[in-house]
Every structure is written in C-alpha cells, then in structure tokens.
Scaffold this motif. Sequence first.
Motif, short mmCIF file in Angstrom:
data_model
loop_
_atom_site.label_atom_id
_atom_site.label_comp_id
_atom_site.label_asym_id
_atom_site.label_seq_id
_atom_site.Cartn_x
_atom_site.Cartn_y
_atom_site.Cartn_z
N VAL A 322 0.86 -1.22 -0.12
CA VAL A 322 -0.21 0.00 -0.28
C VAL A 322 0.70 1.42 0.14
O VAL A 322 0.80 1.70 -0.19
N ARG A 323 2.37 1.26 0.25
CA ARG A 323 3.15 2.05 1.45
C ARG A 323 3.60 2.16 -0.62
O ARG A 323 3.68 4.16 -0.69
N GLN A 324 3.92 1.32 -1.11
CA GLN A 324 4.33 1.92 -2.67
C GLN A 324 3.68 2.38 -3.27
O GLN A 324 3.80 3.03 -4.46
N VAL A 325 2.25 1.64 -3.46
CA VAL A 325 1.50 2.30 -4.68
C VAL A 325 0.60 3.80 -4.39
O VAL A 325 0.68 5.11 -5.24
N MET A 326 1.18 4.06 -2.53
CA MET A 326 0.27 5.78 -2.13
C MET A 326 2.03 6.15 -2.71
O MET A 326 1.75 7.34 -3.31
N ILE A 327 2.55 5.90 -2.54
CA ILE A 327 4.74 7.20 -2.87
C ILE A 327 3.92 7.33 -4.46
O ILE A 327 4.42 7.99 -4.58
N GLU A 328 3.71 6.08 -5.27
CA GLU A 328 3.63 6.52 -6.72
C GLU A 328 2.78 7.41 -6.70
O GLU A 328 2.95 8.27 -7.76
N VAL A 384 -3.69 10.20 -2.72
CA VAL A 384 -4.49 9.51 -1.89
C VAL A 384 -5.92 8.64 -2.48
O VAL A 384 -5.85 7.18 -2.69
N VAL A 385 -6.76 9.00 -2.73
CA VAL A 385 -7.92 8.49 -3.32
C VAL A 385 -7.69 7.50 -4.34
O VAL A 385 -8.25 6.85 -4.66
N ILE A 386 -6.80 8.13 -5.25
CA ILE A 386 -7.01 7.24 -7.13
C ILE A 386 -6.31 6.33 -6.18
O ILE A 386 -5.93 5.14 -6.73
N ALA A 387 -5.48 5.71 -5.20
CA ALA A 387 -4.23 4.59 -4.62
C ALA A 387 -5.60 3.79 -3.78
O ALA A 387 -4.23 2.88 -3.93
N VAL A 388 -5.95 4.66 -3.56
CA VAL A 388 -7.44 2.61 -3.05
C VAL A 388 -7.55 2.51 -4.16
O VAL A 388 -6.92 0.83 -3.50
N PRO A 389 -8.31 2.28 -4.93
CA PRO A 389 -8.48 1.38 -5.99
C PRO A 389 -7.73 0.40 -6.18
O PRO A 389 -7.29 -0.42 -6.72
#
Length: 810
Positions: A322-328, A384-389
């Motif tokens: 999740v952290r990696q996706v969030m950072i990207e 952050v919102v886009i990272a959720v899905p």
Amino acid sequence: MNNLHFALRQLRKAPVFTVTALATVAICLGANLAIFAVINSILLRPLPFPNADRLVTIYNTYPKAGVENDGSSITNYYERRGNIPAFESLSMYMERAETVGDPGSMQQEEIVRISPEFFNTLGVSPAIGRNFTDEETDPHKNVIILTDAFWRQNFNSDPNVLGRDTRINGIPRKIVGVLPPAFRFLSSEARVFLPIKSGMEERGPKARHSGGGVTHMIARLKPGATIAEAQAQIDAHNAAVEEDNPEAKMMAEAGFRSLVRPLHAEHVRSIRPTLLLMQAGVFFLLLIGAVNLVNLLLIRASGRAKEMAIRRSMGASRVHVVRQVMIETVLLTFVGGLLGLAVGAWGIRLFEVLGADRLPLGAHIAFDGWLASIGLAGAVVLGVVIAVPIAWFNLSSHLAQALQSESRTGTISRAAQRLRHGFIVAQIALAFVLLAGAALLGLSLKKAMAVSPGFRSDHVLTGECTVSWDLQRERVGIADRLLESIRQQPGIAATGTITNIPLTGDSGKTAVTPKGYVPPPGQSVHGHYSYAVHGDYFSALGIHLREGRFLTSADSHRAERVCVVDEDLARRYWPRSGGGGALGQRIALGDEKDDAQLFTVVGVVGAVKQAALTEAQGQGAVYLPYAYRDKESIFVVTRTSQRPEAFAETLRKLVRAAHPALAVDNICSMDTRIADSLITRRSPALLAGIFAGVALLLAAIGTYGVLSYAVAQRRREIGIRMALGAQRGQIGAQFLSLGLRLLTAGTILGLIGAGLAGRAMQGVLFDVPTLHLATLFSTVLVISVVSLVACLIPARRATKVDPMIALRAE
C-alpha cells in the motif's frame, strides 16, 4: 527514500504513461484552481473591511409595480439614521461619472458621493486628514477626500496636501482627507469621494420613494445583532412613517418593502449562479480526469501483477504494498499539481482576456500563495484517493494465479475487469453531462444574441458626458451647440442625446400613470423606464416609429409638455386599440397630480431592450424632452457612415468645444456595448465548451486504453480462436460489442445526469428548456462518434493478430 527512488524509476520507465498522467492532472487541477480563484475572490473572500460580515445593504422594492430594486432615498437615510437599534452606523452613497481637472483638460471619472458616516460604517479611517462632517453636506460647502492613487498621481504624494484644491465639475474642492493605499469600495473604480448634498425638500416625506436605483444605503450591524432583527425594525419603522403618507395605500398595493441583505452577498448576487455552475463544470472535469487516471493506473498495475506477486511471496507486507502504491500515485499527482499551478495561473490570464475584471469584485481576482497551497494539497488528496483502488487491486490478486500468469491465459479477475469497465461507464456519463451542459449554455447564448435589441447597432458611436449641476440651466443650449457641431462633420447621418443608453445595466424605473387610469383589482401603479432625449436620438439609434412623430430638439424649447412612449407601454394601457390609442393621451410621472404637469403623447416608438437583451418583454418606456429631466449624465449617440471608433477623437474635441467644463468618456460603438452586455453568458459558454472538449478527449483516451489492454491481455486467446477457424470479423465484433455496451450504459446514465443538470441550470439559461431534445441528440451523436473511434482502433488491432506469432510469444 528507497520507495521514492523506486517510484521515480518506474515512472521514467513508462514515459508515455507518465506524460499522459501528468497532463491529465495538470489540466484538470489547473482548471479547477483557475475557477476557484475567481470564486474565492468574488464569493468566498470577505470584503476588505473590519468585521465585514456585519455590513448590510438596505433597498426598497416594489415587486407588484415591476421594480425589484429601487435603491434607497435620501429621505430614507435621514429618517432611519439613529432610529434603527440594530444598526451601529448607517450611511448612503451614489456612484456616477463627473468631470475632474481644470477647464480645457477635464477628464470624466467615476466618483462616489457619500454621507458623512460612510467610511466609519465600513470601518475605514483616512490615512491623512479626516472624514466629512454633517455641515459639509450643505450645498455651499465644497470638500473632497482622495484615494491614495489619486493623491500620488496628482499631488506627487505631498504630505501637506490637506487644504489644497482640486476641481470637480469645474468647482474647486478643498481636500480634507486621503484614504489608505489598499482601500477600494466594492467594484468601484472611483478615486475621489464627495459628500452627498441635499436640501430640506430632498429630505422630506414627498421624496421618500424617489430612490430611482441611484442612491444606495449600507449599514453596520451592532455586535450580536442579526439581519432578522434589523429587518423587523426596518419594517416597523416603515409602517410608522407611512401612517401619514397619502400614498401609503398605493405603495402597499405595489408591494413596497425595504429589504435588509448582506452587503457582500447582494453585491455578487447576479453572478453567483454562473460562477457556481462553472465550478461544478470543472469539478466534473476533475472527476473525469481522476477516473481516467485510475483506469490508466489499473492497466499499469495489471502489467505489474507478477512483480507485486513476487514481492509479496518474498515477504513484502500489505502495508509495504500500500505504501509503495501510495508513494507512486501521490508523487504523480503532486508533480501534476505543480504543473497545474502554471495552468491555473494561465487560466486566470485567460479570464482577464474574457472580461473577468468586469464582474462584481472582479478586480480582486489573484493567484496567490494561499491558492497555490490549496492546489498542492488538493493534488496530494487526489493521489491518496486514486491510490485506494490501485492498492485494492494489488492486494486482491491471487498470488498463485499471478505467478503463473505468463504460462496461462493472461486474463485478469472479473472483479478488476468490472471495476475498469465501471470507471469507463462513469467517464462517458460525466463527459455526456458536461457536453450537454456546454451545449445548453451555447444554445442559451445563441438565443440571447438573436434577440432584437429594438434598434440598429451598426455604425453607431456612443459616449458619456457629465453636465454638472452648475450647468443644468444651460444644459439645453449646450446640447444644442454640441449636436449642431457634430452634424456638421462629414459622414454624420444623425446625432442625439439621452440620459441613459440601452444595455448599460441601469434598471431604474419611474411610476407612470395615464390620466384617468385606475389599476385593476390586485394591481398597482406600474414602474417604467423614463429617459430624456434631445436632437435626433431615435434616428441615430435606428429606433422605429410606430405612430405619430419623434421628439426633437425643438420640443425642449416649447411650452407644451409632450412625450413619446414605446409600444409596450402603449399596449399595456390602451390594449383595445393595439396600443394605437396612445396618441393624444396624457400621462403623469411619479406622484404628479397637477394637470398642467402632465405630458401629452405625440408618438409611439418600437420597444427597446434597456437593461439587458434577456430582460422580460413589456417593460415599457417613456421618453421626455431633455428640458424636463435635469440629470447630470447624458450619452451622445451618433450614426456615422464611417467606422464608429474613427470618430471618437473628433467627438472628444467637439465636446470640449461645446463647453470647457465638459468631458466625454466611456466612448464605444453600440455593437461593443451589446457584446459587453453578453459577457456573463459568452465567457461561461466558451469555458464550458473547452471543458467539454477536454472531457471528450479524456473519455476517448480511457475507452481506448481499456479496450487496448483487453486486446493485449487476450492476445493468446485470440490467436487460438483464429487458429481454430474464427473469422477476423467475429474477433473485431467481440471487442467492438464490449465498447458499445460501455457506451450504451454511459449514455443512459449521462441522459439522466443531463436532465438533472438542465434543471439546475435553469437560473442561468435564457429561453432554453430543461430537456432540449436536439441538444441531447447532438450530445449522444458526438459522444457516440468519439467513443466508437476509440473502440474501433483496438478492435481493428484485434483482427490483425497473427495466430502463429501470438502462440509463439507464449
């Protein structure tokens, strides 16, 4: 830090994706920032005065007489001052153009005349000197307060400026104060302030309802007082002072009431619905961009499914994924947000070109650090919102299936597939709503532009002059000399003057009563436009004569009191003869009862759109000879055979030659005035069209991306089917069918959304129904064509798959 470096490497490895994503975020976020800058400056930011939320305006309204806002009268001010407990301070002001400077070099400028408490009411004190006093409202006192800009420009920032003189309307005025540098009153461009002068007659009961939309009242509420309390006290005060008024019954029949409204909200009331509509439009654009970005990231995540599976199988926790996706995603949207700041700043410059500075408080629009911080914070939240899905997709994948994906069919889970398809449907639906809304605004603008103004605007030049009170006795002679000098110029077809030119936004009205007229039960005396004309005004503006004759300069030199009415007023009071019975009728203006003061109708002219092209029919107007209206401001109207603007400098010289105390300003063609009157309709329609175009492009990119990925994922399946005998047409039809299903679902939702949007937009549309079938059909057609093109390219690519190459690749 390692995660950040890894994210940067991943983005550099996919330059096409990165550029597309950054452009999407920059355009969508920048457009929202630009519109929000306008809304923040006009609607949200408090007025630049202490405790501005306590400032209110009070105006008289006569709704049953057709007068919504008649301002307040000088009598209202003197009767209410000190008698309304909820008010800490009460004041009044009036804005108009007057001449500034010495004879021969005068210029016309906007000036505000004020009551002594005006600056105290606003909570402002002069930086140098003092406010006006009650004694300085005497007609024989001549004092002035300057703005900081006027002081610096005309007095070279002289600290000893107090007591020096500056000429207004040719009269020396003693300077008693200089305002702080940052002071600006609402949307006014005034650089000098004068006291409102009045005599006992103007303060008496007979002048109580003579506001005419010219004099305005503002007040400051006491701490803790509410608008509701102030309204109740104003109502009670009106009832008390009207008890002995012989016109009280007539005023009650007209629905008279004095309304108390927040100053800020009332000042921007006319533009609020349009601005909120534009903000909703760019928010839709942001939603479309976000959906498009989610789809692109889901496609990218599908291509990295095995990488994520390997990392998880080697011990990477869910938190790490999740952290990696969030950072990207946050890195992507933050950089896009930085680019969006540039887009937003450029957008504000575009708004300036489109005339945003002419909106109420439009001069305050700025792109500042606070707005930039809002934009960057919004970019982070968007990431952050886009990272959720995306995170959900990575965590919901089965490890074994992902690790074996290259040796299996290459397909994805049904849940992920439905998610992507759902986003495409949403994207198409949002684009449909935005496109339909833009089409409605465009249609509304087209219908407004098609409205006949009631005159011929071609080859007409107009300019505004101020004839000061000291020159009022000479005004007819001055106008005669000016018009005669204009007529002698080559190429002049006709010229005249009027006290208010059409489409300046002036909606002040006067009660008009034909002799012997008794309003039907439930109705009252009606308010109509009332202007004074001189010379060949009607011919100069190209207004048609329906019956009788025009007014001319000679009517100002005759003892007989005559007037001309328009066909709307004639039909209202003499309907049986189709308005043709107006000739010879006598009418009274205001509360006049003396037969000798009535005006005889000698002509009927065509109806003219006075306040706006979109104003309701049947307003009615009365035109008087110039001698019977002592108004300071007059407009010179000239019809010329040449380009109107070419005559502007000649007009300036002729005005100065007519009298050295005269100046002319606000010079422009009548075509320009018409165009300027439509700016609040033209600019939103243009911007909505731009937003709709971007939305269509994003929807096409999203549809193309999803179907292209579907073809790539099922490449081996396509190869096997074609090896077993499937026809290329069958393969293409399968993918085209998928695109059509998504298009159909999105269009259905879009139609529902467009209907709701049309209902919400009714307040800003002109002569356009909520559901305009031709517009909806055109929107369906455009969306379908764009979406089909986006579908056909991947479908055609599927038909070109070579079975041998596809099977060998696996």
